[in-house]
Write an enzyme that holds these catalytic residues in place. Structure first.
Site, PDB file in Angstrom:
ATOM      1  N   SER A 143       0.825  -1.222   0.000  1.00 55.19           N
ATOM      2  CA  SER A 143       0.000   0.000   0.000  1.00 55.19           C
ATOM      3  C   SER A 143       0.853   1.264   0.000  1.00 55.19           C
ATOM      4  O   SER A 143       0.607   2.197  -0.775  1.00 55.19           O
ATOM      5  CB  SER A 143      -0.965  -0.004   1.190  1.00 55.19           C
ATOM      6  OG  SER A 143      -0.284  -0.259   2.394  1.00 55.19           O
ATOM      7  N   HIS A 152      -2.179  -8.847   2.189  1.00 53.90           N
ATOM      8  CA  HIS A 152      -1.856  -7.549   2.812  1.00 53.90           C
ATOM      9  C   HIS A 152      -3.021  -7.173   3.740  1.00 53.90           C
ATOM     10  O   HIS A 152      -3.386  -7.944   4.621  1.00 53.90           O
ATOM     11  CB  HIS A 152      -1.582  -6.539   1.684  1.00 53.90           C
ATOM     12  CG  HIS A 152      -0.966  -5.241   2.110  1.00 53.90           C
ATOM     13  ND1 HIS A 152      -0.339  -5.058   3.304  1.00 53.90           N
ATOM     14  CD2 HIS A 152      -0.899  -4.019   1.479  1.00 53.90           C
ATOM     15  CE1 HIS A 152       0.101  -3.813   3.402  1.00 53.90           C
ATOM     16  NE2 HIS A 152      -0.238  -3.153   2.306  1.00 53.90           N
ATOM     17  N   HIS A 209       5.382 -12.498   8.013  1.00 59.70           N
ATOM     18  CA  HIS A 209       5.625 -11.134   7.537  1.00 59.70           C
ATOM     19  C   HIS A 209       6.851 -11.115   6.645  1.00 59.70           C
ATOM     20  O   HIS A 209       7.783 -11.893   6.854  1.00 59.70           O
ATOM     21  CB  HIS A 209       5.830 -10.164   8.712  1.00 59.70           C
ATOM     22  CG  HIS A 209       5.573  -8.749   8.331  1.00 59.70           C
ATOM     23  ND1 HIS A 209       6.546  -7.944   7.792  1.00 59.70           N
ATOM     24  CD2 HIS A 209       4.435  -8.006   8.361  1.00 59.70           C
ATOM     25  CE1 HIS A 209       6.021  -6.758   7.529  1.00 59.70           C
ATOM     26  NE2 HIS A 209       4.739  -6.769   7.854  1.00 59.70           N
ATOM     27  N   ARG A 211       2.382  -4.122  16.812  1.00 55.65           N
ATOM     28  CA  ARG A 211       0.994  -3.671  16.593  1.00 55.65           C
ATOM     29  C   ARG A 211       0.018  -4.727  17.121  1.00 55.65           C
ATOM     30  O   ARG A 211      -1.081  -4.422  17.561  1.00 55.65           O
ATOM     31  CB  ARG A 211       0.760  -3.392  15.101  1.00 55.65           C
ATOM     32  CG  ARG A 211       1.721  -2.364  14.522  1.00 55.65           C
ATOM     33  CD  ARG A 211       1.580  -2.253  13.011  1.00 55.65           C
ATOM     34  NE  ARG A 211       1.912  -3.496  12.328  1.00 55.65           N
ATOM     35  CZ  ARG A 211       1.776  -3.702  11.027  1.00 55.65           C
ATOM     36  NH1 ARG A 211       1.316  -2.731  10.253  1.00 55.65           N
ATOM     37  NH2 ARG A 211       2.108  -4.846  10.473  1.00 55.65           N
ATOM     38  N   ASP A 226      -2.722  -8.162  11.899  1.00 53.29           N
ATOM     39  CA  ASP A 226      -4.060  -8.599  11.507  1.00 53.29           C
ATOM     40  C   ASP A 226      -4.587  -9.765  12.342  1.00 53.29           C
ATOM     41  O   ASP A 226      -5.782 -10.046  12.337  1.00 53.29           O
ATOM     42  CB  ASP A 226      -4.064  -8.981  10.021  1.00 53.29           C
ATOM     43  CG  ASP A 226      -3.646  -7.811   9.153  1.00 53.29           C
ATOM     44  OD1 ASP A 226      -4.158  -6.703   9.385  1.00 53.29           O
ATOM     45  OD2 ASP A 226      -2.792  -7.993   8.271  1.00 53.29           O
ATOM     46  N   ARG A 229      -3.903   3.817   7.164  1.00 50.29           N
ATOM     47  CA  ARG A 229      -2.752   3.815   6.272  1.00 50.29           C
ATOM     48  C   ARG A 229      -2.653   5.106   5.460  1.00 50.29           C
ATOM     49  O   ARG A 229      -1.561   5.529   5.066  1.00 50.29           O
ATOM     50  CB  ARG A 229      -2.818   2.561   5.375  1.00 50.29           C
ATOM     51  CG  ARG A 229      -1.673   2.326   4.400  1.00 50.29           C
ATOM     52  CD  ARG A 229      -0.290   2.406   5.011  1.00 50.29           C
ATOM     53  NE  ARG A 229      -0.058   1.577   6.185  1.00 50.29           N
ATOM     54  CZ  ARG A 229       0.446   0.337   6.160  1.00 50.29           C
ATOM     55  NH1 ARG A 229       0.773  -0.204   5.024  1.00 50.29           N
ATOM     56  NH2 ARG A 229       0.647  -0.326   7.301  1.00 50.29           N
ATOM     57  N   ARG A 266      11.229   4.572 -11.580  1.00 48.98           N
ATOM     58  CA  ARG A 266      11.384   3.799 -12.810  1.00 48.98           C
ATOM     59  C   ARG A 266      12.515   2.777 -12.668  1.00 48.98           C
ATOM     60  O   ARG A 266      13.632   2.993 -13.141  1.00 48.98           O
ATOM     61  CB  ARG A 266      11.664   4.766 -13.977  1.00 48.98           C
ATOM     62  CG  ARG A 266      11.749   4.208 -15.412  1.00 48.98           C
ATOM     63  CD  ARG A 266      10.842   3.049 -15.639  1.00 48.98           C
ATOM     64  NE  ARG A 266      10.750   2.709 -17.060  1.00 48.98           N
ATOM     65  CZ  ARG A 266      11.141   1.537 -17.549  1.00 48.98           C
ATOM     66  NH1 ARG A 266      11.685   0.626 -16.766  1.00 48.98           N
ATOM     67  NH2 ARG A 266      10.970   1.273 -18.828  1.00 48.98           N
TER      68      ARG A 266
HETATM   69  N1  HAX Z   1       0.901 -19.462   6.539  1.00 52.06           N
HETATM   70  C1  HAX Z   1       1.369 -20.393   5.681  1.00 52.06           C
HETATM   71  N2  HAX Z   1       2.432 -20.226   4.904  1.00 52.06           N
HETATM   72  C2  HAX Z   1       3.091 -19.091   5.035  1.00 52.06           C
HETATM   73  C3  HAX Z   1       2.711 -18.096   5.934  1.00 52.06           C
HETATM   74  C4  HAX Z   1       1.547 -18.312   6.701  1.00 52.06           C
HETATM   75  N3  HAX Z   1       1.076 -17.393   7.539  1.00 52.06           N
HETATM   76  N4  HAX Z   1       3.567 -17.068   5.833  1.00 52.06           N
HETATM   77  C5  HAX Z   1       4.461 -17.400   4.881  1.00 52.06           C
HETATM   78  N5  HAX Z   1       4.172 -18.633   4.400  1.00 52.06           N
HETATM   79  C6  HAX Z   1       4.810 -19.317   3.305  1.00 52.06           C
HETATM   80  C7  HAX Z   1       4.721 -18.485   2.042  1.00 52.06           C
HETATM   81  O1  HAX Z   1       3.458 -18.624   1.415  1.00 52.06           O
HETATM   82  C8  HAX Z   1       5.866 -19.016   1.241  1.00 52.06           C
HETATM   83  O2  HAX Z   1       5.477 -20.220   0.670  1.00 52.06           O
HETATM   84  P1  HAX Z   1       5.967 -20.681  -0.810  1.00 52.06           P
HETATM   85  O3  HAX Z   1       7.449 -20.828  -0.665  1.00 52.06           O
HETATM   86  O4  HAX Z   1       5.226 -21.942  -1.066  1.00 52.06           O
HETATM   87  O5  HAX Z   1       5.592 -19.549  -1.723  1.00 52.06           O
HETATM   88  C9  HAX Z   1       6.919 -19.310   2.317  1.00 52.06           C
HETATM   89  O6  HAX Z   1       6.192 -19.424   3.544  1.00 52.06           O
HETATM   90  C10 HAX Z   1       7.947 -18.222   2.470  1.00 52.06           C
HETATM   91  O7  HAX Z   1       7.295 -16.993   2.677  1.00 52.06           O
HETATM   92  P2  HAX Z   1       7.960 -15.837   3.556  1.00 52.06           P
HETATM   93  O8  HAX Z   1       9.221 -15.432   2.860  1.00 52.06           O
HETATM   94  O9  HAX Z   1       8.039 -16.232   4.961  1.00 52.06           O
HETATM   95  O10 HAX Z   1       6.862 -14.694   3.460  1.00 52.06           O
HETATM   96  P3  HAX Z   1       6.618 -13.636   2.297  1.00 52.06           P
HETATM   97  O11 HAX Z   1       7.509 -12.485   2.540  1.00 52.06           O
HETATM   98  O12 HAX Z   1       6.683 -14.262   0.961  1.00 52.06           O
HETATM   99  O13 HAX Z   1       5.110 -13.244   2.550  1.00 52.06           O
HETATM  100  C11 HAX Z   1       3.225 -12.710   3.885  1.00 52.06           C
HETATM  101  C12 HAX Z   1       4.726 -12.494   3.668  1.00 52.06           C
HETATM  102  C13 HAX Z   1       2.742 -11.748   4.941  1.00 52.06           C
HETATM  103  C14 HAX Z   1       2.483 -12.419   2.580  1.00 52.06           C
HETATM  104  C15 HAX Z   1       3.000 -14.169   4.351  1.00 52.06           C
HETATM  105  O14 HAX Z   1       3.638 -14.376   5.593  1.00 52.06           O
HETATM  106  C16 HAX Z   1       1.529 -14.532   4.441  1.00 52.06           C
HETATM  107  O15 HAX Z   1       0.944 -14.933   3.427  1.00 52.06           O
HETATM  108  N6  HAX Z   1       0.903 -14.428   5.657  1.00 52.06           N
HETATM  109  C17 HAX Z   1      -0.502 -14.683   5.818  1.00 52.06           C
HETATM  110  C18 HAX Z   1      -1.337 -13.511   5.298  1.00 52.06           C
HETATM  111  C19 HAX Z   1      -1.178 -12.322   6.213  1.00 52.06           C
HETATM  112  O16 HAX Z   1      -1.307 -12.401   7.426  1.00 52.06           O
HETATM  113  N7  HAX Z   1      -0.911 -11.160   5.602  1.00 52.06           N
HETATM  114  C20 HAX Z   1      -0.798  -9.879   6.355  1.00 52.06           C
HETATM  115  C21 HAX Z   1       0.644  -9.472   6.587  1.00 52.06           C
HETATM  116  C22 HAX Z   1       0.760  -8.163   7.327  1.00 52.06           C
HETATM  117  C23 HAX Z   1       0.235  -7.076   6.472  1.00 52.06           C
HETATM  118  O17 HAX Z   1       0.747  -6.710   5.435  1.00 52.06           O
HETATM  119  N8  HAX Z   1      -0.858  -6.563   6.849  1.00 52.06           N
HETATM  120  O18 HAX Z   1      -1.488  -5.717   6.025  1.00 52.06           O
END
Ligand code: HAX
Length: 454
Positions: free
Chosen positions: A254, A284, A331, A340, A386, A412, A432
């Site tokens: 965002s 997100h 995260h 938070r 969250d 935000r 860019r």
């Molecule tokens: N549950 C299951 N698997 C998870 C996970 C979770 N909560 N968090 C990460 N993983 C997985 C990823 O999907 C990824 O899998 P693949 O290799 O198969 O693609 C692997 O672990 C490595 O991911 P990572 O490097 O630890 O995490 P990313 O930086 O790629 O992603 C995310 C960060 C927040 C998107 C991720 O942790 C997630 O999907 N969490 C659940 C959704 C969530 O709570 N989102 C809100 C985050 C906070 C925010 O931005 N709020 O707005």
């Protein structure tokens, strides 16, 4: 009668905040200029192939002084941790949480405002709360099944014709002055966006109840509670919520979207509408609604009595085995429990420790990190903001969880708008970065083409 009603609005051409901001901007500009001119060739980071195919994770390529996210400590706003922000910012009389307007001041200037300064800003913002009728018409034209984030984005977009920046740009004001009209646009939008959010809530979930328009004697948090039709301490809940969601450094979807859009000199209405669209994804901001959906499914099965740990573990594993993520955990930057999350947990412990849904959240905190570690994928097994935020809303009667990300978006926008004002003040160029093809990346890392391998 509150303090604000008793004072006469000061219709100043230049507010104290804007004056202070000007001082800060003029003092800061030489630093940015020097970095580019004298140190432009210094290497500060290396880019690995995995980062290029991996969502640019961790590449140091953005600059923001509004906030910084430490993986272990969590967010700092202008150098202050969240507990410090909550302690130092002025609060309304008898309130537990500080004025949200005080945070806007802090993010813009880097200084903790005095009570008088915040009250002047509140008056100024109250004078900016008039919303043209066409915005309500845009909202009303949406079918009631629409997602509130889609409505919010469109409503903000419809306000675009009010942009002062566009008028000034067409008049040919110099680049050094762009920040001034951007400040006006940003403060106008920040004053209006809670009204839009509350109107969407009332339209979708309380039809027939009518919509309350803002009370000029109230600050942003109290006004939001009033317009939502929620009693105390929902004013404090709103203040807490908007403050903790305000910023999370510049690289999240965002914040980055807002900055990117504004870098082409699109005005803040385009930028914030885009920011809202990015926030609306389940990885997100939408994660807060996903957490509630996931929790309620669990609670539906077991009722108010939290089941034993092994049952919870199985529920978590079932989610993972179905190929889904555990919402509210993990995260991209953080490597510890999100502060938070902790702020909201402490609020919940104080106000509703025995609430069944909160009990579920607490019990899951004991289980999910272990399971995620065993699962072995997530780099951060700890909860993020969250995992806890929807439960607070639920307890205070906002049970329509589709709406939770709108609350996040209102918060935000404070950080995104502050960043855009500073982007304009420091005259950062259009963004860019460079993309390359897969062929090129393979060649760069030394992978031979198939025809060369045989
Ligand atoms: N549950 C299951 N698997 C998870 C996970 C979770 N909560 N968090 C990460 N993983 C997985 C990823 O999907 C990824 O899998 P693949 O290799 O198969 O693609 C692997 O672990 C490595 O991911 P990572 O490097 O630890 O995490 P990313 O930086 O790629 O992603 C995310 C960060 C927040 C998107 C991720 O942790 C997630 O999907 N969490 C659940 C959704 C969530 O709570 N989102 C809100 C985050 C906070 C925010 O931005 N709020 O707005």
């Amino acid at each position: 009668m509150s303090n604000f009603e008793m004072k006469k609005p000061k219709y100043q051409t230049m507010s104290t905040l804007k004056n202070k901001l000007e001082e800060k901007i003029l003092a800061h500009r030489p630093r940015t200029k020097r970095l580019a001119k004298e140190y432009g060739d210094v290497v500060i980071d290396q880019v690995h192939a995995r980062q290029v195919v991996g969502g640019m994770r961790g590449i140091k390529c953005l600059i923001s002084d509004i906030s910084y996210l430490d993986p272990y400590e969590g967010i700092r706003y202008r150098g202050y941790t969240l507990p410090e922000v909550f302690e130092l910012l002025p609060k309304p009389e008898g309130a537990e949480m500080p004025y949200v307007e005080g945070l806007y001041w802090l993010l813009l200037t880097g200084e903790i405002p005095t009570r008088d300064e915040v009250e002047e800003l509140i008056l100024d913002m109250n004078n900016r709360r008039i919303i043209p009728k066409y915005v309500w018409d845009v909202i009303d034209s949406f079918p009631s099944e629409s997602h509130p984030m889609a409505i919010l984005s469109a409503a903000v977009m419809s306000l675009e014709r009010e942009s002062l920046f566009n008028i000034k740009y067409r008049q040919g004001v110099p680049k050094t002055e762009y920040w001034r009209s951007t400040f006006e646009d940003a403060t106008n939008l920040l004053a209006k966006i809670p009204l839009i959010g509350a109107y969407i809530y009332n339209k979708l979930y309380q039809p027939g109840k009518g919509h309350r328009f803002p009370d000029p004697s109230l600050d942003m948090g109290a006004n939001f509670a009033y317009m939502m039709g929620k009693d105390k301490p929902y004013d404090d809940v709103s203040r807490m919520y908007f403050i903790i969601h305000a910023d999370h450094e510049a690289g999240n979807v965002s914040a980055h979207t807002g900055h990117l859009i504004a870098s082409s000199l699109s005005d803040v209405y385009y930028a914030v509408s885009g920011m809202i669209n990015g926030l609306a994804g389940p990885l997100h901001g939408l994660a807060n609604q996903e957490v509630l959906r996931w929790l309620l499914k669990l609670k539906e099965k077991y009722g108010n009595q939290v089941p034993p740990k092994d049952v919870l573990r199985q529920y978590v594993w079932d989610t993972l085995n179905a190929g889904q993520v555990i919402p509210g955990y993990g995260h991209a930057v953080l490597r510890r429990t999100d502060p938070r999350y902790t702020v909201q947990r402490e609020f919940s412990l104080k106000h509703f420790p025995d609430d069944p849904l909160f009990q579920y959240v607490s019990a899951l905190y004991e289980v999910v990190p272990e399971v995620l570690k065993e699962h072995g994928k997530a780099k951060n097994p700890w909860p993020n903001v969250d995992a806890q935020s929807g439960v607070v809303q639920w307890y205070y009667g906002v049970r329509e969880y589709d709406f939770y990300t709108v609350l996040f978006a209102i918060g935000r926008s404070i950080g995104v708008l502050s960043n855009i004002i500073w982007d304009r003040a420091l005259m950062y160029p259009i963004e860019r970065p460079k993309s390359i093809t897969t062929d090129m990346l393979e060649e760069m890392v030394g992978i031979k083409k198939v025809e060369e391998q045989v």
